[in-house]
Write a protein that holds these residues in place. Structure first.
Motif, mmCIF file in Angstrom:
data_model
loop_
_atom_site.group_PDB
_atom_site.id
_atom_site.type_symbol
_atom_site.label_atom_id
_atom_site.label_comp_id
_atom_site.label_asym_id
_atom_site.label_seq_id
_atom_site.Cartn_x
_atom_site.Cartn_y
_atom_site.Cartn_z
ATOM 1 N N HIS A 51 0.815 -1.213 0.000
ATOM 2 C CA HIS A 51 0.000 0.000 0.000
ATOM 3 C C HIS A 51 0.851 1.266 0.000
ATOM 4 C CE1 HIS A 51 -3.957 -1.786 0.428
ATOM 5 N NE2 HIS A 51 -3.540 -2.530 1.424
ATOM 6 N N THR A 111 0.783 0.464 -8.408
ATOM 7 C CA THR A 111 -0.591 0.880 -8.147
ATOM 8 C C THR A 111 -0.797 2.333 -8.549
ATOM 9 O OG1 THR A 111 -0.755 -0.702 -6.327
ATOM 10 C CG2 THR A 111 -2.391 1.052 -6.388
ATOM 11 N N ALA A 116 -7.627 -15.106 -1.950
ATOM 12 C CA ALA A 116 -8.354 -14.141 -1.123
ATOM 13 C C ALA A 116 -7.755 -14.022 0.274
ATOM 14 C CB ALA A 116 -9.823 -14.540 -1.032
ATOM 15 N N ALA A 169 -3.407 -9.612 -0.718
ATOM 16 C CA ALA A 169 -4.690 -9.436 -1.407
ATOM 17 C C ALA A 169 -5.288 -8.033 -1.230
ATOM 18 C CB ALA A 169 -5.687 -10.501 -0.949
ATOM 19 N N PRO A 170 -5.240 -7.408 -0.042
ATOM 20 C CA PRO A 170 -5.804 -6.057 0.070
ATOM 21 C C PRO A 170 -5.141 -5.051 -0.880
ATOM 22 C CG PRO A 170 -5.531 -7.009 2.245
ATOM 23 C CD PRO A 170 -4.848 -7.946 1.287
ATOM 24 N N ARG A 229 -6.328 -5.745 -4.382
ATOM 25 C CA ARG A 229 -7.681 -5.224 -4.601
ATOM 26 C C ARG A 229 -7.643 -3.727 -4.904
ATOM 27 N NH1 ARG A 229 -9.012 -8.906 -0.255
ATOM 28 N NH2 ARG A 229 -10.398 -10.564 -1.038
ATOM 29 N N THR A 230 -6.779 -3.004 -4.208
ATOM 30 C CA THR A 230 -6.626 -1.575 -4.492
ATOM 31 C C THR A 230 -6.145 -1.354 -5.916
ATOM 32 O OG1 THR A 230 -6.158 -1.086 -2.165
ATOM 33 C CG2 THR A 230 -5.465 0.547 -3.782
ATOM 34 N N ARG A 259 -6.526 -3.476 -8.427
ATOM 35 C CA ARG A 259 -7.630 -3.872 -9.309
ATOM 36 C C ARG A 259 -8.633 -2.740 -9.502
ATOM 37 N NH1 ARG A 259 -11.792 -7.644 -6.487
ATOM 38 N NH2 ARG A 259 -12.052 -5.619 -5.454
ATOM 39 N N ASP A 260 -8.976 -2.070 -8.424
ATOM 40 C CA ASP A 260 -9.998 -1.032 -8.493
ATOM 41 C C ASP A 260 -9.537 0.193 -9.271
ATOM 42 O OD1 ASP A 260 -11.562 -2.724 -7.017
ATOM 43 O OD2 ASP A 260 -11.258 -1.690 -5.102
ATOM 44 N N PRO A 304 -10.565 -3.949 -14.627
ATOM 45 C CA PRO A 304 -10.417 -4.733 -13.389
ATOM 46 C C PRO A 304 -10.608 -6.234 -13.590
ATOM 47 C CG PRO A 304 -11.872 -2.836 -13.063
ATOM 48 C CD PRO A 304 -11.655 -2.974 -14.532
ATOM 49 N N VAL A 319 -7.951 -9.173 -13.093
ATOM 50 C CA VAL A 319 -7.557 -9.659 -11.773
ATOM 51 C C VAL A 319 -8.515 -10.766 -11.332
ATOM 52 C CG1 VAL A 319 -7.123 -9.066 -9.369
ATOM 53 C CG2 VAL A 319 -6.612 -7.410 -11.176
ATOM 54 N N ILE A 368 -9.387 -13.064 -8.168
ATOM 55 C CA ILE A 368 -9.214 -13.315 -6.742
ATOM 56 C C ILE A 368 -10.141 -14.460 -6.361
ATOM 57 C CG2 ILE A 368 -9.347 -12.357 -4.410
ATOM 58 C CD1 ILE A 368 -8.904 -9.597 -5.586
#
Length: 298
Positions: A206, A231, A248, A253-254, A257-258, A260-261, A266, A269, A271
Motif C-alpha cells: 500500500h 498501483t 483471497a 490481497a488487500p 484489490r486496491t 484492481r480497483d 479490473p 484480476v 481473486i
C-alpha cells in the motif's frame, strides 16, 4: 469446504495464540512473519485452492549455467526447462519466470509446475515453449544504484537466450510473489516487449512504510518506491496483456484489490480461494499455461 469440529478447534487454538502475541505480534502475524495467520487460514479452509484441472507430464531436468551480468555487477545463474521432445538449440518461444524473495532461477522454472502442465497439454495442441529464469536477487526486480535485475532480464538474459537458439522475440513474462510484482513492473517498463504478462500472488504494498514493515530491503528510499509503485501507475496498464491471480487469504490481497480497483480493466484480476503458497499457484497454473501458449502461438 465444510468447517469440521477439528478445524474449529484448530482455528480457536490459533486465534488464542495470536491474541496472546499482543499488538506487535499481531502486526507480524498479519505480515506473515509469524505463522499465526497462516495457521488460522489453513484451519478455516481459506487456503483450500481448487485442484488443478489439467493433465501434467514429466519434463527433462533444467539446463543450468551462469553468465556475467554488467547490469547486476556479478555472475548470474540461470535455468531453462525445455518441453519433452525439445532440446537446447530448439527455436522455441520463451516464458520468462521471475522468482520470489529468497529464491532463485531453479525454483522459478518449477513454480506453478508450468513446464509439467505444458507437457500435459502438448498432446492437446498447446504451443510448446521454454520456461527460462535468471537469478534476480532480492531487490524486487527493480533497478538499484548497484544492481539492475530488470535491465539484466531484458538487455542481457533475453539476448543470451537468443544466442542459444530460442525465439527471444516471442516472449511472455510471468512471476510469483516478488516476481509477480516484477512481472507487472516489466510490463510497464517494456510495454511492447511481452506478448502476455502473468502475475501470481504479486507482492505489492500500500505504501513505502508498508513495504519497509514487511521487507526493509525491497526499496532503498521513498523516492525509489514512488518510481516503481505499480498501483500509482495503474492507468498505464491500459492495453497491456496482463493477467493477475491471487488468493483471497493472501496477505497481499488487500493491496491487489486496491490495484484492481484502479486498473482500466479490473477483470484482468482473478481473486479466488487460496493463500500465498504453492497450492494456490498450482491451482491457477493450467489456465495461465493455456493463455501463455495461446499468446506465443504464431
Amino acid at each position: 469446504m465444510p468447517i469440521t469440529r477439528r478445524r474449529l478447534l484448530q482455528a480457536a487454538g490459533a486465534a488464542v495464540g495470536v491474541a496472546a502475541l499482543g499488538a506487535a505480534g499481531v502486526a507480524l502475524v498479519d505480515a506473515e512473519v509469524l505463522p499465526g495467520r497462516s495457521v488460522l487460514n489453513h484451519a478455516l479452509g481459506r487456503c483450500d485452492a481448487r485442484a488443478p484441472d489439467a493433465p501434467r507430464a514429466a519434463v527433462p531436468p533444467p539446463v543450468t549455467g551462469s553468465f556475467r551480468s554488467a547490469a547486476r555487477r556479478r555472475e548470474v545463474g540461470f535455468a531453462i526447462v525445455y518441453p519433452p521432445g525439445y532440446a537446447p538449440g530448439a527455436g522455441l518461444p520463451v516464458c520468462l519466470a521471475l522468482h520470489g524473495y529468497a529464491s532463485d532461477a531453479r525454483a522459478a522454472v518449477g513454480a506453478g509446475r508450468y513446464a509439467e502442465f505444458l507437457a500435459g497439454l502438448l498432446p492437446h495442441g498447446a504451443t510448446p515453449f521454454a520456461v527460462a529464469a535468471p537469478d534476480g536477487g532480492n531487490g524486487y526486480w527493480h533497478p538499484h544504484p548497484d544492481d539492475d535485475p530488470l535491465g539484466m532480464l531484458v538487455d542481457e538474459f533475453l539476448p543470451m537466450l537468443a544466442g542459444r537458439g530460442l525465439a527471444a522475440d516471442r516472449v511472455v513474462v510471468a512471476g510469483w510473489s516478488m516476481g509477480g510484482y516484477g512481472a507487472l513492473l516489466a510490463a510497464l517498463t517494456y510495454r511492447d516487449r511481452f506478448r502476455a504478462v502473468v502475475a501470481t500472488s504479486p507482492a505489492i504494498f500500500h505504501s513505502y512504510a508498508d513495504a519497509r514493515r514487511v521487507n526493509a530491503g525491497a526499496f532503498d528510499s521513498a523516492q525509489e518506491w514512488a518510481r516503481h509503485d505499480v498501483t500509482a501507475r495503474a492507468r498505464e496498464f491500459a492495453g497491456l496483456p496482463v493477467r493477475i491471480a491471487i488468493g483471497a487469504a493472501d496477505p497481499f490481497a488487500p493491496a491487489v484489490r486496491t490495484l484492481r480497483d484502479r486498473l482500466p480493466d479490473p477483470t484482468v484480476v482473478d481473486i479466488r480461494t487460496g493463500c500465498h503458497d504453492g497450492e494456490f499457484w498450482n491451482s491457477v497454473a493450467p489456465g495461465q499455461v493455456r493463455a501463455i501458449s495461446a499468446a506465443l502461438a504464431g
